[in-house]
Design an enzyme around this catalytic site. Structure first.
Site, short mmCIF file in Angstrom:
data_model
loop_
_atom_site.label_atom_id
_atom_site.label_comp_id
_atom_site.label_asym_id
_atom_site.label_seq_id
_atom_site.Cartn_x
_atom_site.Cartn_y
_atom_site.Cartn_z
N LYS A 31 0.84 -1.21 0.00
CA LYS A 31 0.00 0.00 0.00
C LYS A 31 0.87 1.25 0.00
O LYS A 31 0.67 2.19 -0.76
CB LYS A 31 -0.87 -0.01 1.27
CG LYS A 31 -2.18 -0.74 1.07
CD LYS A 31 -3.36 0.21 1.05
CE LYS A 31 -4.60 -0.45 0.49
NZ LYS A 31 -5.08 -1.56 1.34
N ARG A 32 1.84 1.24 0.89
CA ARG A 32 2.75 2.37 1.05
C ARG A 32 3.47 2.69 -0.25
O ARG A 32 3.55 3.82 -0.70
CB ARG A 32 3.76 1.98 2.16
CG ARG A 32 4.93 2.89 2.36
CD ARG A 32 4.59 4.09 3.17
NE ARG A 32 4.87 5.32 2.41
CZ ARG A 32 4.46 6.51 2.77
NH1 ARG A 32 3.72 6.66 3.84
NH2 ARG A 32 4.78 7.58 2.06
#
Length: 494
Positions: free
Chosen positions: A258-259
RNA sequence: GCCUCCAUCGUCUAGGGGACCAGGACGCAGCCCUUUCAAGGCUAAAACGCGAGUUCGAAUCUCGCUGGAGGCACCA
């Protein structure tokens, strides 16, 4: 391996997040095989987990498929003979089939609490054992199990997987895979709340919806034996399975997090399909690019339209190894597809991006601009940066930018004045009528074309980088061009 | 930890026993073209993970190793 009988395939995403490139490719391959064989492409929403449901996810998914041109034949919204196509609307069906499995002795109720299971798992971890259910409730007598179920005791339904022997399954890309049955857990089929879990729901639906080929991500490969076992427990013949390799992050080290996905956006890239639209990429480019990550046609053809792909696609040329996402190559495809567009089409597609940048861009002018920006664009989003000046009411270059490198301000002024005279004298400001006299001037002044044209470029467009000068001048019109050059003269004087 | 899958240039890939001192594409470097930026053209560097075996012959088949990835939830 593959004949051309019409297939029934499905794309079965869960609406728990945004549509990314991986799901796009899975949808694409399913679609391609369906179209290629004259078969049917089904969209099925796997929303049995209500807790993880993300509002709007299903809409974005359908929007994404539509944008990419991947149309389904049966599914939510359009229906079909095998509906409903949302698993949340099929709860009763799974319950019915779970009951059948219990009656036939292929499944059993389990009364173990989540608490106990958690403790059990921790101990197994401590002993370095693979986490698995210890099968306590499997040994309950059917009578006792039935009594406790009827007494309303909370329970789940577990699959009774074989404890010895092996199970052999077939994957189109990998051939036969044999696993020891003792490594297959007694997976939960139905939760305490009565909702089916993926393994049961997907298996039952694939059968009931008459799916002939399951094309899905390879994260499902480890549970393939379970799915096959469930099919067989019902006495069904399982479909053909084809597990696609995963997409790795650009470094090739693991899946995108996600990051990292968020960081990507800062560089103008994204793994989310609808972001790519927003960034100005052509859907044709996305399709071409992801099609080639895990599939190839031959040793030299790389440019494909969706239509080409329908014609050429086949399961045989699939590559089982994981592929790292390469945005640089994506940009290459993006450029190719921009250049492949008809001028009117390109103009039409650029319009919203000009508007987003604050320009009141009319289609007529965009049609004129399109040919001179076409080979310079990778994304549509770049068009306003390059050609926004056409729509500016005032173009004001900085005076120092009007002075070409290696020239004094006085020299620049002289060049500007003489250029203005030549341009004003030209019968019209077209490349044909204006370029030749301008080149004569360049020669007369003993300068390089780049110096003079560079000055004019800044004067006329306000930019150091622009589409070709004379084409741009023609589109702007004589009056505006002369006004700009006059302005430049005044600026250099002052 | 256990199970499974995968393994050709940096990346995407072609290749399926001799056609391979391994082909294409992106990127990178150089050159050409050129009014900027592009686009286009040409050239270069760049790979069969390692070890055994099968075979007259292996990038291709087998085994082992190593490396990588995925999975092991009352998620999908």
């Amino acid at each position: 391996m593959e004949n051309n009988r019409p297939v029934r395939v499905r794309f079965a995403p869960s609406p728990t997040g945004r549509m990314h490139l991986g799901s796009g490719r899975t949808a694409l391959y399913n679609y391609l095989l369906a179209r290629k064989t004259g078969g049917t492409f089904v969209l099925r929403i796997e929303d049995t987990d209500r807790k993880r449901l993300v509002p709007g996810a299903e809409e974005e998914l359908i929007e994404g498929m539509k944008w990419l041109g991947i149309n389904f034949d049966e599914g939510p919204g359009i229906g079909g003979p095998y509906g409903p196509y949302r698993q949340s609307e099929r709860k009763a069906i799974y319950q019915e089939y779970a009951d059948k499995l219990v009656e036939a002795g292929h499944a059993y109720p389990c009364f173990c609490t989540p608490d106990r299971l958690e403790r059990m798992r921790q101990e197994q971890q401590k002993r370095k054992e693979p986490p698995h259910y210890d099968r306590t409730c499997r040994n309950l007598s059917p009578e006792e199990a039935k009594r406790r179920v009827e007494a309303g005791e909370p329970h789940v339904i577990r699959f009774k997987s074989p404890m010895e022997g092996t199970t052999t399954v077939r994957d189109v890309l990998r051939g036969e895979i044999t696993v020891e049955n003792r490594t297959i857990d007694d997976y939960i089929l139905v939760k305490t709340d009565g909702f089916a879990l993926y393994h049961l729901a997907a298996t039952v639906d694939d059968h009931l919806m008459d799916i002939s080929h399951v094309i899905r991500g390879s994260e499902w490969l480890p549970s393939l034996p379970l799915h096959v076992l469930i099919h067989r427990a019902f006495g069904w013949v399982e479909p053909e399975y084809c597990h696609l390799s995963v997409f790795l992050k650009p470094s090739g080290k693991g899946k995108m997090s996600k990051r990292e996905s968020a960081d990507l956006l800062k560089d103008g890239y994204s793994i989310y399909v609808m972001d790519l639209k927003e960034l100005g990429y052509l859907p044709e480019a996305v399709v071409n690019w992801i099609a080639l990550m895990g599939w190839s046609y031959d040793d030299h053809t790389e440019f494909f339209s969706l239509k080409d792909l329908v014609e050429k696609f086949s399961l045989e040329h699939l590559n089982p190894s994981p592929a790292a996402i390469n945005f640089t190559k994506f940009d290459h495809f993006a450029g190719l597809h921009v250049r492949n567009l008809q001028v009117e089409d390109l103009a039409q597609r650029m319009k919203p991006f000009f508007e987003k940048a604050g320009y009141a861009a009319d289609l007529d002018t965009l049609v004129k601009i399109a040919p001179i920006v076409q080979e310079r664009l990778v994304t549509l989003d770049e068009a306003p940066d390059l050609a926004g000046f056409f729509f500016k009411t005032e173009i004001l270059p900085a005076a120092e930018e009007l002075v070409p490198a290696g020239m004094t301000r006085e020299q620049a002024l002289d060049v500007a004045r003489q250029s203005l005279a030549v341009l004003a004298a030209a019968p019209e400001l077209t490349p044909e009528a204006a370029e030749a006299p301008m080149r004569e001037l360049v020669e007369k002044l003993g300068l390089k074309a780049g110096q003079v044209f560079g000055l004019l470029r800044v004067a006329v467009t306000g930019q150091k980088v622009s589409p070709p000068l004379f084409e741009s001048m023609m589109i702007m019109g004589r009056e505006r061009v002369l006004k700009q050059v006059e302005q430049a003269v005044r600026m250099l004087e002052g």
